[in-house]
Design an enzyme around this catalytic site. Structure first.
Site, PDB file in Angstrom:
ATOM      1  N   TYR A  17       6.755 -21.610  12.259  1.00 42.31           N
ATOM      2  CA  TYR A  17       6.671 -21.031  13.587  1.00 42.31           C
ATOM      3  C   TYR A  17       6.138 -21.825  14.378  1.00 42.31           C
ATOM      4  O   TYR A  17       5.029 -22.315  14.206  1.00 42.31           O
ATOM      5  CB  TYR A  17       6.156 -19.498  13.478  1.00 42.31           C
TER       6      TYR A  17
ATOM      7  N   ASP B 136       1.865 -29.226  13.883  1.00 42.73           N
ATOM      8  CA  ASP B 136       1.645 -28.120  14.477  1.00 42.73           C
ATOM      9  C   ASP B 136       0.390 -27.655  13.949  1.00 42.73           C
ATOM     10  O   ASP B 136       0.634 -26.835  12.914  1.00 42.73           O
ATOM     11  CB  ASP B 136       2.695 -27.303  14.818  1.00 42.73           C
TER      12      ASP B 136
ATOM     13  N   LYS C  11      -5.422 -21.383  19.584  1.00 42.48           N
ATOM     14  CA  LYS C  11      -6.108 -20.375  18.696  1.00 42.48           C
ATOM     15  C   LYS C  11      -7.402 -20.936  18.743  1.00 42.48           C
ATOM     16  O   LYS C  11      -8.268 -20.634  19.735  1.00 42.48           O
ATOM     17  CB  LYS C  11      -5.560 -20.311  17.438  1.00 42.48           C
TER      18      LYS C  11
HETATM   19  C1  LIG Z   1       0.372 -19.032  16.862  1.00 47.14           C
HETATM   20  C2  LIG Z   1       1.196 -20.236  16.374  1.00 47.14           C
HETATM   21  C3  LIG Z   1       1.954 -20.942  17.756  1.00 47.14           C
HETATM   22  C4  LIG Z   1       2.140 -20.189  18.819  1.00 47.14           C
HETATM   23  O1  LIG Z   1       0.792 -20.100  19.678  1.00 47.14           O
HETATM   24  P1  LIG Z   1       0.703 -19.122  20.755  1.00 47.14           P
HETATM   25  O2  LIG Z   1      -0.729 -19.217  21.557  1.00 47.14           O
HETATM   26  O3  LIG Z   1       0.877 -17.764  20.196  1.00 47.14           O
HETATM   27  O4  LIG Z   1       1.934 -19.396  21.745  1.00 47.14           O
HETATM   28  C5  LIG Z   1       2.626 -22.177  17.375  1.00 47.14           C
HETATM   29  N1  LIG Z   1       2.527 -22.686  16.259  1.00 47.14           N
HETATM   30  C6  LIG Z   1       1.766 -22.088  14.949  1.00 47.14           C
HETATM   31  C7  LIG Z   1       1.671 -22.939  13.927  1.00 47.14           C
HETATM   32  C8  LIG Z   1       1.213 -20.936  15.208  1.00 47.14           C
HETATM   33  O5  LIG Z   1       0.644 -20.291  14.194  1.00 47.14           O
END
Ligand SMILES: *Cc1c(COP(=O)(O)O)cnc(C)c1O
Length: 428
Positions: free
Chosen positions: A145, A240, A268
C-alpha cells in the site's frame, strides 16, 4: 468484558455526519465487526476510551507513536514551536535541521523534500520518477500500500503481464493501465516484465517489508534482484519507507537489508504524530523538482514548523536512547510468548515479526505474499481481535494490518498481552 456505551452513542452520532462514521475506512472495524471505541486520551503504551476503558495499544496511531503516546520530548517540542508560530509558508531553520538529520540517518538520501502525508510523498516520488525518466509506466506489488493516489490504487489484472485494474471506483482505467502489478517475492515475474518492457518502466515502488497486508519479509536475494534489474534498465527504484522508516533501525528497512534505493518515501514516525511526509534520494533526481526542474510539487503547509519540531524530537529521542535494540528485545518477548501460547492451545498461527512490527496470521501455511496472506482465517482473527479488546489489548482491527510496539511498552505490557491471548485461546 468492557462496556463501551459512550463509544457506541458517539459512533451512532458520527454515522449521521461522516461517511461510515470515520475519517479513514479501517477505523470503522468493518473487518472484525462491531463498532469502534472512541479515544479520550492516550499516554505511553496505553489508549483510553470515552467509557473509561484503558487498552495496551499495538496500533500506535498506525505506526507514528514509536515513543508511545504523548511522549514528553515531542509534546514539549510542539508546545515551544507553537509559541513561535504554527505555520510560516516561508523557509525556516527547522526544515534545514530536519533535512540534515534525515540525510545523516539515511545515507541514500542526498536531498529531501517535506510534504504532508505518506500519500503525498509516494504520489510525488512517482511523478518525479516519470519526469526524470520520461517514461509513464510503473510497477507496484500486490498487497503493498502506498497511500490513496490514483495510480497506486491499482490491483493485478489477469496474468502477470497484463496491466493493472482500478482498485477503487473513481480511478480511471487509463491511469490504472500505467501500473503493472506483480506478486511480491516472485523473481520470475519481475524478470519477465523487465525483459519485455524494461525500457518503458519509470519506477518500481515497494515496501521493502510489506506491512499493509499483515507482514511478510523479502526472500533472500529478491531485493538485490530488484536493484539489479532497475539499475540495468534505468528505472527509478522507490523504497516506500513510510512505515518502516526510522522504525526498523536508524536507516529503516534499506539500512537493515543493505539496499540503496534511488528515492525513498517517509511519513508516520518522521512527523512525531503530526501530519507529515517526505521523499528524498539521489540529488540528480531530486533536482528535477520545481523550482530547479520541470516536475511540479508544492504544499501550503509543507515543512510545517510544528511537524518539523515533532519529527526532530522523535528522531533525536530514538537516536539518543538506543531505541531500536530495546524495540527488538520487546518484539522478541512478544514473539516468544505468542508462539508458545498458540502452540499450547494448538492454534495454527504464523507469527511474523521484524523488530517492533508483527502480525499473527491464523494459518499453518508460510506467508510470503498477498496470496499466501489470503489463506489466513479471518473469521478467527475477528474473534481473536474482540477477545483481546475485551481483555484490554488493542490490536489493529484487521488481519491485514501490522502491529507496532513502542519504546513506552514494558515487559509487563508484553506479558499481560501474552496472558490475554492465552485466555482468549482457552475460551475457544
Ligand atoms: C501509511 C502508509 C502510506 C500512506 O501514508 P498516509 O500518511 O496515510 O497518506 C504509504 N505507504 C505506506 C507503506 C504506508 O504504510
Amino acid at each position: 468484558m468492557s462496556v463501551r456505551l459512550r463509544s457506541e452513542a458517539l459512533f451512532a452520532e458520527s454515522l449521521k455526519h461522516t461517511p461510515g462514521g470515520v475519517n479513514s475506512p479501517v477505523r470503522a472495524f468493518r473487518a472484525v465487526g462491531g463498532t469502534p471505541f472512541f479515544a479520550a486520551s492516550a499516554s505511553g503504551s496505553r489508549v483510553s476510551d470515552v467509557d473509561g476503558n484503558s487498552y495496551i495499544d499495538y496500533v500506535g496511531t498506525w505506526g507514528p507513536a514509536i515513543l508511545g503516546h504523548a511522549a514528553p520530548p515531542i509534546v514539549r517540542a510542539i508546545q515551544s514551536a507553537a509559541e513561535r508560530g504554527t505555520s510560516f509558508g516561508i523557509p525556516h531553520s527547522q526544515e534545514v535541521t530536519m533535512a540534515q538529520r534525515v540525510k545523516s540517518l539515511v545515507p541514500s538520501v542526498e536531498k529531501v523534500r517535506f510534504c504532508n502525508s505518506g500519500t503525498e510523498a509516494t504520489m510525488s516520488a512517482i511523478r518525479l520518477a516519470r519526469g526524470f525518466t520520461g517514461r509513464d509506466r510503473i510497477i507496484k506489488f500486490d498487497g503493498c500500500y502506498h497511500g490513496h493516489s490514483d495510480g497506486l490504487l491499482v490491483k493485478a489484472g489477469s496474468g502477470a503481464l497484463t496491466l493493472g485494474n482500478p482498485d477503487s471506483a473513481g480511478v480511471p482505467a487509463a491511469v490504472a493501465q500505467q501500473t503493472v502489478v506483480l506478486p511480491f517475492n516472485d523473481p520470475e515475474a519481475l524478470r519477465e516484465v523487465f525483459q519485455n518492457q524494461g525500457r518503458d518502466i519509470a519506477a518500481v515502488i515497494l515496501e521493502l517489508v510489506p506491512a499493509n497486508a499483515g507482514l511478510y519479509l523479502p526472500q533472500p536475494g529478491y531485493l538485490e534482484l530488484l536493484r539489479q534489474l532497475t539499475r540495468d534498465h534505468g528505472t527509478v527504484l522507490i523504497a516506500d519507507e513510510v512505515m518502516t522508516g526510522f522504525r526498523l533501525g536508524p536507516a529503516g528497512a534499506q539500512g537493515g537489508f543493505g539496499l540503496t534505493p534511488d528515492l525513498s518515501c517517509f511519513g508516520k514516525i518522521i512527523g512525531g504524530g503530526l501530519p507529515v511526509g517526505a521523499f528524498g534520494g539521489r540529488a540528480d533526481i531530486m533536482d528535477y523538482l520545481a523550482p530547479l526542474g520541470p516536475v511540479y510539487q508544492a504544499g501550503t503547509l509543507s515543512g510545517n514548523p510544528l511537524a518539523m519540531a515533532a519529527g526532530l524530537a522523535a528522531l533525536e529521542a530514538l537516536q539518543s536512547t538506543d531505541a531500536w535494540s530495546r524495540l527488538e528485545n520487546l518484539g522478541g518477548e512478544l514473539e516468544q510468548g505468542m508462539v508458545a501460547v498458540a502452540k499450547a492451545a494448538q492454534i495454527p498461527v504464523q507469527f511474523q515479526r521484524i523488530g517492533s512490527m508483527f502480525c499473527g496470521y491464523f494459518t499453518n501455511q508460510p506467508v510470503w505474499n498477498l496470496a499466501d496472506a489470503m489463506h489466513s482465517d479471518r473469521a478467527r482473527f475477528a474473534r481473536f481481535f474482540h477477545g483481546m479488546l475485551d481483555r484490554g489489548v488493542y490490536l489493529a482491527p484487521s488481519q491485514f494490518e501490522a502491529g507496532f510496539i513502542s519504546t513506552a511498552h514494558t515487559s509487563a505490557d508484553i506479558e499481560a498481552t501474552v496472558r490475554a491471548a492465552e485466555s482468549v485461546f482457552a475460551s475457544w
